[in-house]
Every structure is written in C-alpha cells, then in structure tokens.
Design a protein around this motif. Structure first.
Motif, mmCIF file in Angstrom:
data_model
loop_
_atom_site.group_PDB
_atom_site.id
_atom_site.type_symbol
_atom_site.label_atom_id
_atom_site.label_comp_id
_atom_site.label_asym_id
_atom_site.label_seq_id
_atom_site.Cartn_x
_atom_site.Cartn_y
_atom_site.Cartn_z
ATOM 1 N N ASP A 1 20.248 79.964 106.813
ATOM 2 C CA ASP A 1 19.379 80.290 107.950
ATOM 3 C C ASP A 1 18.314 79.235 108.216
ATOM 4 N N ALA A 2 18.457 78.051 107.640
ATOM 5 C CA ALA A 2 17.447 77.017 107.818
ATOM 6 C C ALA A 2 18.110 75.695 108.202
ATOM 7 N N GLN A 3 17.407 74.927 109.012
ATOM 8 C CA GLN A 3 17.923 73.641 109.464
ATOM 9 C C GLN A 3 18.093 72.674 108.301
ATOM 10 N N ALA A 4 19.165 71.886 108.364
ATOM 11 C CA ALA A 4 19.450 70.821 107.396
ATOM 12 C C ALA A 4 19.616 71.350 105.978
ATOM 13 N N THR A 5 20.324 72.480 105.851
ATOM 14 C CA THR A 5 20.587 73.070 104.548
ATOM 15 C C THR A 5 22.065 73.394 104.403
ATOM 16 N N GLY A 6 22.483 73.587 103.164
ATOM 17 C CA GLY A 6 23.847 74.009 102.868
ATOM 18 C C GLY A 6 23.848 74.848 101.608
ATOM 19 N N ALA A 7 24.867 75.694 101.469
ATOM 20 C CA ALA A 7 24.990 76.535 100.284
ATOM 21 C C ALA A 7 26.465 76.775 100.003
ATOM 22 N N TRP A 8 26.808 76.869 98.727
ATOM 23 C CA TRP A 8 28.185 77.105 98.305
ATOM 24 C C TRP A 8 28.189 78.122 97.181
ATOM 25 N N GLY A 9 29.182 79.032 97.217
ATOM 26 C CA GLY A 9 29.379 80.023 96.171
ATOM 27 C C GLY A 9 28.806 81.371 96.545
ATOM 28 N N ASP A 10 29.338 82.410 95.911
ATOM 29 C CA ASP A 10 28.865 83.769 96.146
ATOM 30 C C ASP A 10 28.771 84.478 94.807
ATOM 31 N N PRO A 11 27.599 84.574 94.205
ATOM 32 C CA PRO A 11 26.304 84.156 94.752
ATOM 33 C C PRO A 11 26.188 82.635 94.806
ATOM 34 N N ALA A 12 25.288 82.168 95.648
ATOM 35 C CA ALA A 12 25.135 80.729 95.865
ATOM 36 C C ALA A 12 24.781 80.026 94.560
ATOM 37 N N ALA A 13 25.641 79.072 94.167
ATOM 38 C CA ALA A 13 25.435 78.320 92.931
ATOM 39 C C ALA A 13 25.001 76.890 93.200
ATOM 40 N N VAL A 14 25.217 76.421 94.437
ATOM 41 C CA VAL A 14 24.823 75.066 94.837
ATOM 42 C C VAL A 14 24.090 75.179 96.168
ATOM 43 N N LEU A 15 22.880 74.634 96.217
ATOM 44 C CA LEU A 15 22.068 74.631 97.443
ATOM 45 C C LEU A 15 21.725 73.195 97.791
ATOM 46 N N LEU A 16 21.664 72.889 99.077
ATOM 47 C CA LEU A 16 21.317 71.536 99.536
ATOM 48 C C LEU A 16 20.244 71.647 100.607
ATOM 49 N N ARG A 17 19.255 70.756 100.511
ATOM 50 C CA ARG A 17 18.218 70.637 101.547
ATOM 51 C C ARG A 17 18.037 69.162 101.850
ATOM 52 N N CYS A 18 18.157 68.809 103.098
ATOM 53 C CA CYS A 18 17.917 67.430 103.518
ATOM 54 C C CYS A 18 16.529 67.352 104.133
ATOM 55 N N GLY A 19 15.850 66.224 103.874
ATOM 56 C CA GLY A 19 14.526 66.018 104.446
ATOM 57 C C GLY A 19 13.399 66.234 103.453
ATOM 58 N N VAL A 20 13.732 66.253 102.156
ATOM 59 C CA VAL A 20 12.678 66.403 101.146
ATOM 60 C C VAL A 20 11.991 65.054 100.932
ATOM 61 N N GLU A 21 10.837 65.109 100.325
ATOM 62 C CA GLU A 21 10.047 63.902 100.040
ATOM 63 C C GLU A 21 10.820 62.989 99.087
ATOM 64 N N PRO A 22 10.977 61.714 99.434
ATOM 65 C CA PRO A 22 11.660 60.788 98.520
ATOM 66 C C PRO A 22 10.828 60.549 97.260
ATOM 67 N N TYR A 23 11.522 60.302 96.163
ATOM 68 C CA TYR A 23 10.857 59.963 94.911
ATOM 69 C C TYR A 23 10.337 58.541 94.960
ATOM 70 N N GLY A 24 9.183 58.351 94.343
ATOM 71 C CA GLY A 24 8.674 57.019 94.052
ATOM 72 C C GLY A 24 9.009 56.740 92.595
ATOM 73 N N PRO A 25 8.236 55.872 91.947
ATOM 74 C CA PRO A 25 8.472 55.605 90.525
ATOM 75 C C PRO A 25 8.382 56.914 89.728
ATOM 76 N N THR A 26 9.318 57.093 88.790
ATOM 77 C CA THR A 26 9.353 58.314 87.994
ATOM 78 C C THR A 26 9.938 58.018 86.618
ATOM 79 N N THR A 27 9.607 58.875 85.684
ATOM 80 C CA THR A 27 10.194 58.760 84.348
ATOM 81 C C THR A 27 11.395 59.689 84.198
ATOM 82 N N LEU A 28 11.710 60.451 85.242
ATOM 83 C CA LEU A 28 12.879 61.332 85.192
ATOM 84 C C LEU A 28 14.150 60.490 85.176
ATOM 85 N N PRO A 29 15.207 60.993 84.546
ATOM 86 C CA PRO A 29 16.449 60.223 84.483
ATOM 87 C C PRO A 29 17.085 60.034 85.860
ATOM 88 N N CYS A 30 17.701 58.869 86.034
ATOM 89 C CA CYS A 30 18.375 58.540 87.288
ATOM 90 C C CYS A 30 19.834 58.216 86.985
#
Length: 175
Positions: A75-104
């Motif tokens: 029900d939201a723009q630029a989103t996707g979902a798969w599975g019942d119940p939804a196991a994979v969700l997608l949102r486009c337009g989130v803030e891009p990461y800058g430098p991070t210590t998280l794994p890439c």
C-alpha cells in the motif's frame, strides 16, 4: 379447450432473466475475489525519497517471486513484498549509507550493507546507489542471499556511483 396463459411464459422469462442477472453478479463477485487473491495487502511505510524517478525504474523490474515466495500487493509507493506472511520487504528511496563499519557484500554486482542488529531479521541496504534500496529479510523464512540475487536486476536499474571496500578488500589491495 382452454387457452394457454400468457402470464406463465412471461413469468418464466422474468425468472430466467433474474437468474441470468444473479448468475452474472455471482460470476463478477467470484472473478473479483480470484483477482484480489486471498492474501491481504502488505502495509508498508514509503521511504523519504520514494518519489524519486529511479525508484519507479526499480519497481517496474521487481520479480514475481523471490526465492519461492510470490509477490504481494503493498500500500505504499516504491515498495515490494514477497511471501505469505511477508518474509521479504523492499523499500526504494531510503537514505544512502556513508562510511560505516557494518559489513558490505557484493552480490552479483550490487554492493549491500548488512545490518543484523535485529536478528533474525536482516536489513540490507544498497551501497553506492542513490536513492538507496532497503531489503528486509526474515531469516527464519527466507534466505538473504537468495533474495538479493533475485532482486539484482531490479536494483541494478539505479547506477552504481561508489563501491564499498570491506576489510578483506583493503587487505587484498595492500593498503
């Protein structure tokens, strides 16, 4: 000899007409129910930059399935979902990461930052693409790697502007 009643055929015609209309109404109802599917729409919040035209390019390329999970309506723009119940969700337009210590990780040419702070739910966010795409995977129900592989074509619609270097890349390059 008695004359045949004129009202009997007329009632029969009216009854057939009413039955026909009822049958058509039932058919329309069943068709609408079949088209809407049994699964309810997945409620999601759009990302801040969901209206970016690059997100439209991603959304039109989303696959019908991720892993074995079928795509669901959202029900939201630029989103996707798969599975019942939804196991994979997608949102486009989130803030891009800058430098991070998280794994890439690079999966089929797309760099992803993985945040597993909410284990068993993993949040993957594209790195080096603006706008960024976020994929949330319930690791109890789906494979994160499989989901990212299945979403590669869609996410690749946003050009990569930077690449991530993880510790292994830095060590391999001699830095």
């Amino acid at each position: 000899m008695s004359r045949p009643s004129r009202t009997a055929p007329r009632r029969s015609a009216l009854t057939r007409s009413a039955l026909g209309r009822t049958a058509v109404a039932i058919a329309h109802t069943l068709t609408a129910a079949a088209l809407s599917g049994c699964a309810a729409t997945v409620a999601l919040e759009p990302a801040a930059d969901a209206t970016d035209p690059a997100c439209a390019e991603v959304i039109v390329r989303l696959p019908d399935t991720v892993g074995d999970a079928p795509r669901r309506e959202t029900d939201a723009q630029a989103t996707g979902a798969w599975g019942d119940p939804a196991a994979v969700l997608l949102r486009c337009g989130v803030e891009p990461y800058g430098p991070t210590t998280l794994p890439c990780y690079n999966v089929n040419g797309v760099d992803w930052i993985r945040d597993d702070a909410d284990d068993p739910t993993f949040v993957f966010t594209t790195y080096g693409r603006t706008p960024a795409v976020e994929v949330i995977v319930d690791s109890d129900a789906a494979s994160g790697t499989s989901a990212l592989v299945d979403l590669t074509t869609a996410v690749s619609a946003i050009p990569q502007q930077e690449i991530c270097l993880d510790a292994d890349d830095v060590l391999d390059s001699g830095l």
